[in-house]
Structures are given as structure tokens and as C-alpha cells.
Design an enzyme around this catalytic site. Structure first.
Site, PDB file in Angstrom:
ATOM      1  N   ASP A 161       1.342  15.288   4.522  1.00 48.03           N
ATOM      2  CA  ASP A 161       1.434  14.963   3.103  1.00 48.03           C
ATOM      3  C   ASP A 161       2.685  14.128   2.824  1.00 48.03           C
ATOM      4  O   ASP A 161       3.812  14.565   3.053  1.00 48.03           O
ATOM      5  CB  ASP A 161       1.487  16.278   2.318  1.00 48.03           C
ATOM      6  CG  ASP A 161       1.287  16.082   0.828  1.00 48.03           C
ATOM      7  OD1 ASP A 161       1.901  15.156   0.261  1.00 48.03           O
ATOM      8  OD2 ASP A 161       0.531  16.859   0.229  1.00 48.03           O
TER       9      ASP A 161
ATOM     10  N   SER B 243      -0.099  12.000  -1.867  1.00 44.03           N
ATOM     11  CA  SER B 243      -0.755  13.314  -1.859  1.00 44.03           C
ATOM     12  C   SER B 243      -1.963  13.296  -2.799  1.00 44.03           C
ATOM     13  O   SER B 243      -2.771  12.370  -2.759  1.00 44.03           O
ATOM     14  CB  SER B 243       0.268  14.381  -2.249  1.00 44.03           C
ATOM     15  OG  SER B 243      -0.236  15.676  -2.027  1.00 44.03           O
TER      16      SER B 243
END
Length: 298
Positions: free
Chosen positions: A205, A46
């Protein structure tokens, strides 16, 4: 007994957390030189993928300035006109993030990454390729439930619903001119953000499947940098988990307030100082390859 300042960690792992990742920059600014931190293997997920890239490319301070300048131009986190909606959907975050990443990681930084230590970025794939965005709703619920119930960096619930992980070689992406795409793909938060693709597969993500991904060639002493506090940090020989001493000022996806990311950076600086004080007092244990430094030394 070996000198504990001589490469005490062979691996460095960056958790995600959106703008909370500026804690990484302040922390590493403080501990990098005293520790002689030159890891052989690095992994990020992320927003931590960008933190890792800036660490390798020595662009941490530049990221703070570029991101801060972008925030100065913005006073809302929602789309305000049709052109923005057509590009980004409900929020301006994806376009802003891509522009910041592109400006921060200049050609020199990309070259350092391409020729630097092993660097992998965790991506996650939604369970169903036919309706990828719809399948992210139960995954997000599972992810939030995992954080609430288990409260550990190593998430398991979304994978039980079919999410899949992939560690991508960021050095190769840099050589192929795809590093910006990879880092932006790593930060696609469902279901609000538009899903991107990597090698023909939709991605989301990676933090939904792990907050602290270990490198694929996982061995050696590892420093794991988190961005939030957990109730249950793992106890694992050779790993040191470090979390902020308290909740950082930045809101995860607030792209409007430079002051909050600066304050988060400064919180990392303070925690880095406390870490070094704790590390010095336990260095003989680190040299013995055990999880010895308190995760929250403050």
C-alpha cells in the site's frame, strides 16, 4: 480578476483510507459541478486510487452500490473456509476488492480513464525483495509511529527504513488492460494481505509512504482530499487540503456494513456543502493561487 468557478484547481489528489474513501464520493458529488472541477492531473493512493478512477470514469455511485451489495453478502471480516484461506490468507478483503473493482470499472469507464486527464497511482515497494513480507512489520510500526508523532499526510518514517515509492501511469495501465491489477496492487495492506507484484517487484500500500502523493508533473493549484483528520496539515502555496469535519462512520477495512459506507458518503456530501460555502467566501484568494480555503471548513 478571473471567475473562480472556471477550473479553480488544475490538480486533484486522493488520499487512501479503505472504506473511508467513500467520503471522497459524497464530497465530489457535491462540489464537482459548482466548481467546474476538471483537473488536468490526478494522483491517488491506496483506496484513493479507486476513488480517482471512479471520479474520472463517472462511476462513484456505481461503486457505492456494488460495494454495498458485496457487504450485504458478508457478516465477518475473517476467512471462514479453506478455499478462501488458500486464495486470500486470513481475510477475504483482497478477493472481494478485486471483484468490486472489476465490476465497477466497466469497459466504458476504463476507456474514459485511458483517454482522460493525467492519472497516476502511487505504489510502494518493501525494503527487501528476498523477504518482502517480513520487512513490512517494522515498516508498519514506523508508519503508525509517523501518524502518531508527526500526524501529517506526508509520511517520512517508512522511507527511512528503505521503502520506495513509484508513481504509475494509470492511463497506460488502462490501455494495456492492467487497470484493475494496478488499483488492487495499490491497496495491499501489509502484513496481513498477500503481497502482489507490479513489473516484477513486490508492492505494498503506497499510503505507507504518503497519504497525499503529488503528481510527478507537479504544478498548479491542487485540491487534496483526505479521509481522516490530522493535527498538522501542511501550509503550501497553491494547495488546499480538505479533511472530514469529524471522524467518518466507516471503519477502514470493515467489509460487512453497507450502512457505514452510505453514512460516510453522506458525511462527504455535508462537508462538500460546507466547503462550497467557505470557498465562495474566499474565492478571490484561490484565484490568487494561495492556500486559502480552510482545510476543515465545517
Amino acid at each position: 480578476m478571473p471567475d473562480h468557478t472556471d477550473a479553480p484547481f488544475e490538480q486533484l489528489v486522493f488520499s487512501g483510507g479503505g472504506t473511508r474513501c467513500f467520503w471522497h464520493g459524497g464530497f465530489l458529488e457535491t462540489v464537482r459541478e459548482p466548481l467546474g472541477l476538471k483537473p488536468e492531473r490526478i494522483a491517488g493512493v491506496s483506496g484513493g486510487a479507486l476513488s480517482a478512477a471512479c471520479f474520472i470514469g463517472h462511476r462513484d455511485q456505481k461503486l457505492l452500490e456494488v460495494m454495498g451489495a458485496a457487504f450485504d453478502e458478508r457478516d465477518t471480516n475473517v476467512t471462514i473456509n479453506w478455499d478462501e484461506f488458500d486464495r486470500n490468507g486470513l481475510t477475504p478483503h483482497q478477493q472481494m476488492y478485486r471483484e468490486v473493482v472489476r465490476e465497477t470499472l466497466d469497459d466504458e469507464a476504463v476507456a474514459k480513464i485511458a483517454n482522460g486527464p493525467s492519472f497516476e497511482v502511487l505504489l510502494a515497494h518493501p525494503p527487501h525483495s528476498g523477504f518482502p513480507k517480513l520487512t513490512t512489520f517494522p515498516m508498519m510500526a514506523a508508519y503508525l509511529a509517523d501518524l502518531t508523532i508527526r500526524s501529517t499526510p506526508h509520511v517520512v518514517f517508512p522511507e527511512k527504513l528503505g521503502a520506495r515509492q513509484e508513481l504509475v501511469d494509470a492511463r497506460q495501465a488502462a490501455r494495456d488492460g492492467k487497470l484493475v491489477d494496478l488499483i488492487c496492487n495499490a491497496a495491499v495492506i501489509p502484513p496481513v494481505f498477500n503481497l502482489q507484484g507490479w513489473n516484477g517487484r513486490k508492492v505494498i500500500d503506497g499510503g505507507m509512504t504518503s497519504k497525499a502523493p503529488m503528481p510527478s508533473d507537479n504544478h498548479g493549484r491542487t485540491l487534496v482530499l483526505l479521509t481522516r483528520k490530522f493535527r498538522k496539515l501542511p501550509e503550501h502555496p497553491g494547495r488546499v487540503y480538505v479533511e472530514p469535519s469529524q471522524s467518518v462512520p466507516a471503519d477502514k477495512i470493515d467489509f460487512t456494513d453497507r450502512g457505514k459506507i452510505v453514512a460516510t458518503w453522506n458525511a462527504g456530501v455535508e462537508d462538500g456543502r460546507a466547503f462550497m460555502a467557505s470557498f465562495a467566501s474566499t474565492a478571490h484568494l484561490v484565484a490568487a493561487d494561495s492556500t486559502s480555503v480552510p482545510a476543515n471548513p465545517v
